[in-house]
Design a protein around this motif. Structure first.
Motif, mmCIF file in Angstrom:
data_model
loop_
_atom_site.group_PDB
_atom_site.id
_atom_site.type_symbol
_atom_site.label_atom_id
_atom_site.label_comp_id
_atom_site.label_asym_id
_atom_site.label_seq_id
_atom_site.Cartn_x
_atom_site.Cartn_y
_atom_site.Cartn_z
ATOM 1 N N PHE A 177 0.836 -1.196 0.000
ATOM 2 C CA PHE A 177 0.000 0.000 0.000
ATOM 3 C C PHE A 177 0.868 1.243 0.000
ATOM 4 O O PHE A 177 1.798 1.363 0.787
ATOM 5 C CB PHE A 177 -0.905 0.010 1.233
ATOM 6 N N ASP A 178 0.549 2.160 -0.910
ATOM 7 C CA ASP A 178 1.229 3.454 -0.993
ATOM 8 C C ASP A 178 0.266 4.511 -0.465
ATOM 9 O O ASP A 178 -0.712 4.864 -1.126
ATOM 10 C CB ASP A 178 1.608 3.743 -2.447
ATOM 11 N N LEU A 179 0.544 4.979 0.740
ATOM 12 C CA LEU A 179 -0.358 5.933 1.391
ATOM 13 C C LEU A 179 -0.436 7.254 0.635
ATOM 14 O O LEU A 179 -1.514 7.813 0.462
ATOM 15 C CB LEU A 179 0.096 6.175 2.834
ATOM 16 N N GLU A 180 0.682 7.771 0.198
ATOM 17 C CA GLU A 180 0.686 9.068 -0.491
ATOM 18 C C GLU A 180 -0.139 9.018 -1.775
ATOM 19 O O GLU A 180 -0.837 9.966 -2.104
ATOM 20 C CB GLU A 180 2.119 9.492 -0.795
ATOM 21 N N GLN A 181 -0.045 7.902 -2.508
ATOM 22 C CA GLN A 181 -0.786 7.757 -3.768
ATOM 23 C C GLN A 181 -2.161 7.117 -3.564
ATOM 24 O O GLN A 181 -2.966 7.084 -4.506
ATOM 25 C CB GLN A 181 0.028 6.918 -4.765
ATOM 26 N N ALA A 182 -2.413 6.594 -2.371
ATOM 27 C CA ALA A 182 -3.676 5.905 -2.059
ATOM 28 C C ALA A 182 -3.927 4.733 -3.004
ATOM 29 O O ALA A 182 -5.035 4.529 -3.502
ATOM 30 C CB ALA A 182 -4.850 6.879 -2.067
ATOM 31 N N VAL A 183 -2.876 3.946 -3.217
ATOM 32 C CA VAL A 183 -2.964 2.813 -4.140
ATOM 33 C C VAL A 183 -2.580 1.523 -3.408
ATOM 34 O O VAL A 183 -1.549 1.463 -2.750
ATOM 35 C CB VAL A 183 -2.034 3.015 -5.357
ATOM 36 N N LEU A 184 -3.425 0.513 -3.576
ATOM 37 C CA LEU A 184 -3.147 -0.830 -3.075
ATOM 38 C C LEU A 184 -2.829 -1.704 -4.281
ATOM 39 O O LEU A 184 -3.594 -1.732 -5.249
ATOM 40 C CB LEU A 184 -4.368 -1.388 -2.340
ATOM 41 N N GLU A 185 -1.705 -2.412 -4.218
ATOM 42 C CA GLU A 185 -1.326 -3.317 -5.295
ATOM 43 C C GLU A 185 -1.230 -4.732 -4.760
ATOM 44 O O GLU A 185 -0.604 -4.956 -3.727
ATOM 45 C CB GLU A 185 0.011 -2.905 -5.911
ATOM 46 N N VAL A 186 -1.865 -5.654 -5.475
ATOM 47 C CA VAL A 186 -1.813 -7.076 -5.151
ATOM 48 C C VAL A 186 -1.082 -7.747 -6.301
ATOM 49 O O VAL A 186 -1.690 -8.121 -7.311
ATOM 50 C CB VAL A 186 -3.232 -7.661 -4.965
ATOM 51 N N PRO A 187 0.250 -7.913 -6.184
ATOM 52 C CA PRO A 187 1.052 -8.392 -7.318
ATOM 53 C C PRO A 187 0.638 -9.767 -7.835
ATOM 54 O O PRO A 187 0.624 -9.988 -9.043
ATOM 55 C CB PRO A 187 2.482 -8.434 -6.767
ATOM 56 N N GLN A 188 0.316 -10.695 -6.944
ATOM 57 C CA GLN A 188 -0.043 -12.051 -7.376
ATOM 58 C C GLN A 188 -1.289 -12.074 -8.246
ATOM 59 O O GLN A 188 -1.472 -12.963 -9.055
ATOM 60 C CB GLN A 188 -0.259 -12.957 -6.161
ATOM 61 N N GLN A 189 -2.153 -11.096 -8.073
ATOM 62 C CA GLN A 189 -3.389 -11.041 -8.846
ATOM 63 C C GLN A 189 -3.319 -9.994 -9.953
ATOM 64 O O GLN A 189 -4.276 -9.838 -10.701
ATOM 65 C CB GLN A 189 -4.573 -10.713 -7.923
ATOM 66 N N GLY A 190 -2.218 -9.252 -10.023
ATOM 67 C CA GLY A 190 -2.122 -8.184 -11.011
ATOM 68 C C GLY A 190 -3.193 -7.123 -10.787
ATOM 69 O O GLY A 190 -3.666 -6.493 -11.721
ATOM 70 N N LEU A 191 -3.534 -6.913 -9.535
ATOM 71 C CA LEU A 191 -4.632 -6.008 -9.179
ATOM 72 C C LEU A 191 -4.078 -4.699 -8.627
ATOM 73 O O LEU A 191 -3.152 -4.713 -7.808
ATOM 74 C CB LEU A 191 -5.509 -6.699 -8.129
ATOM 75 N N ARG A 192 -4.651 -3.606 -9.085
ATOM 76 C CA ARG A 192 -4.279 -2.280 -8.594
ATOM 77 C C ARG A 192 -5.565 -1.563 -8.220
ATOM 78 O O ARG A 192 -6.437 -1.362 -9.076
ATOM 79 C CB ARG A 192 -3.534 -1.502 -9.674
ATOM 80 N N LEU A 193 -5.671 -1.185 -6.954
ATOM 81 C CA LEU A 193 -6.890 -0.559 -6.447
ATOM 82 C C LEU A 193 -6.602 0.904 -6.118
ATOM 83 O O LEU A 193 -5.820 1.192 -5.215
ATOM 84 C CB LEU A 193 -7.354 -1.302 -5.193
ATOM 85 N N GLN A 194 -7.209 1.796 -6.862
ATOM 86 C CA GLN A 194 -7.039 3.228 -6.586
ATOM 87 C C GLN A 194 -8.104 3.660 -5.582
ATOM 88 O O GLN A 194 -9.296 3.617 -5.870
ATOM 89 C CB GLN A 194 -7.173 4.043 -7.876
ATOM 90 N N CYS A 195 -7.665 4.078 -4.418
ATOM 91 C CA CYS A 195 -8.571 4.545 -3.375
ATOM 92 C C CYS A 195 -8.689 6.061 -3.459
ATOM 93 O O CYS A 195 -7.900 6.718 -4.125
ATOM 94 C CB CYS A 195 -8.030 4.149 -1.998
ATOM 95 N N THR A 196 -9.659 6.593 -2.744
ATOM 96 C CA THR A 196 -9.793 8.045 -2.650
ATOM 97 C C THR A 196 -8.654 8.569 -1.783
ATOM 98 O O THR A 196 -8.505 8.114 -0.627
ATOM 99 C CB THR A 196 -11.140 8.428 -2.015
ATOM 100 N N PRO A 197 -7.839 9.459 -2.299
ATOM 101 C CA PRO A 197 -6.716 9.973 -1.488
ATOM 102 C C PRO A 197 -7.205 10.652 -0.208
ATOM 103 O O PRO A 197 -8.273 11.275 -0.174
ATOM 104 C CB PRO A 197 -6.041 10.983 -2.419
ATOM 105 N N ILE A 198 -6.407 10.544 0.822
ATOM 106 C CA ILE A 198 -6.707 11.198 2.088
ATOM 107 C C ILE A 198 -6.412 12.691 1.924
ATOM 108 O O ILE A 198 -5.338 13.060 1.431
ATOM 109 C CB ILE A 198 -5.839 10.604 3.218
#
Length: 179
Positions: free
Chosen positions: A125-146
């Motif tokens: 998880f990258d807090l500054e970018q508000a992005v969660l990455e799940v490498p095994q699934q090739g998934l990138r979840l863009q959250c609403t930035p804080i």
């Protein structure tokens, strides 16, 4: 991506309330003891197996119930990196930032509440970018930035440390007595 930076995703559904997080029957004990029972009525493995850097994924209305700060404090005590949910109860949301726990809103769709994240998946998880990455699934979840003012609270460790930092940075009045 360094595997040491990956945290386990704990997937929960809607309406995870404060009594699941910090059970009322243990409120007279220390945060150590309360944390031993965090989520025991929903996922008995959670308190025993959660590790620093793990990520909690919730559905809607995460943190509903009482205003007890211990519901946030136990997650911090257990080392949870952040909580990502479809929505949060208002008091829990405020308590989270006051105690320095990042709370992020995930996308509204698709596949909420877990957005297709497999249970126990490892993610970064990258807090500054508000992005969660799940490498095994090739998934990138863009959250609403804080928002910046809440991110400052999180980065300082919560409201009290943030205010101490701001007060310490203020110019000190001249200590000379008037003549």
């Amino acid at each position: 991506m360094n595997d040491q930076n990956l945290g386990r995703c704990w997937i929960f559904g809607d309406d995870i309330n404060t009594d699941f997080l910090a059970p009322g029957k243990y409120m007279k004990f220390s945060i150590d003891k309360i944390a031993e029972h965090c989520m025991e009525d929903v996922e008995p493995r959670f308190a025993r197996e959660v590790r620093p850097g793990d990520i909690v994924i919730g559905g809607s209305n995460f943190g509903a119930g009482s205003s007890r700060e211990q519901a946030v404090e136990v997650l911090r005590h257990l080392g949870v990196r952040c909580v990502i949910a479809q929505s949060f109860a208002g008091l829990f949301y405020r308590n989270g930032f006051n105690l320095g726990l990042p709370l992020l809103l995930g996308p509204k769709a698709p596949a909420a509440p877990a957005w297709g994240i497999a249970p126990d998946a490892r993610a970064q998880f990258d807090l500054e970018q508000a992005v969660l990455e799940v490498p095994q699934q090739g998934l990138r979840l863009q959250c609403t930035p804080i928002p910046a003012h809440l991110l400052a609270l999180v980065n300082d460790g919560g409201l009290v440390p943030h205010l101490r930092k701001r007060l310490a940075a203020r110019p000190q009045p001249d200590s000379k007595e008037p003549a």
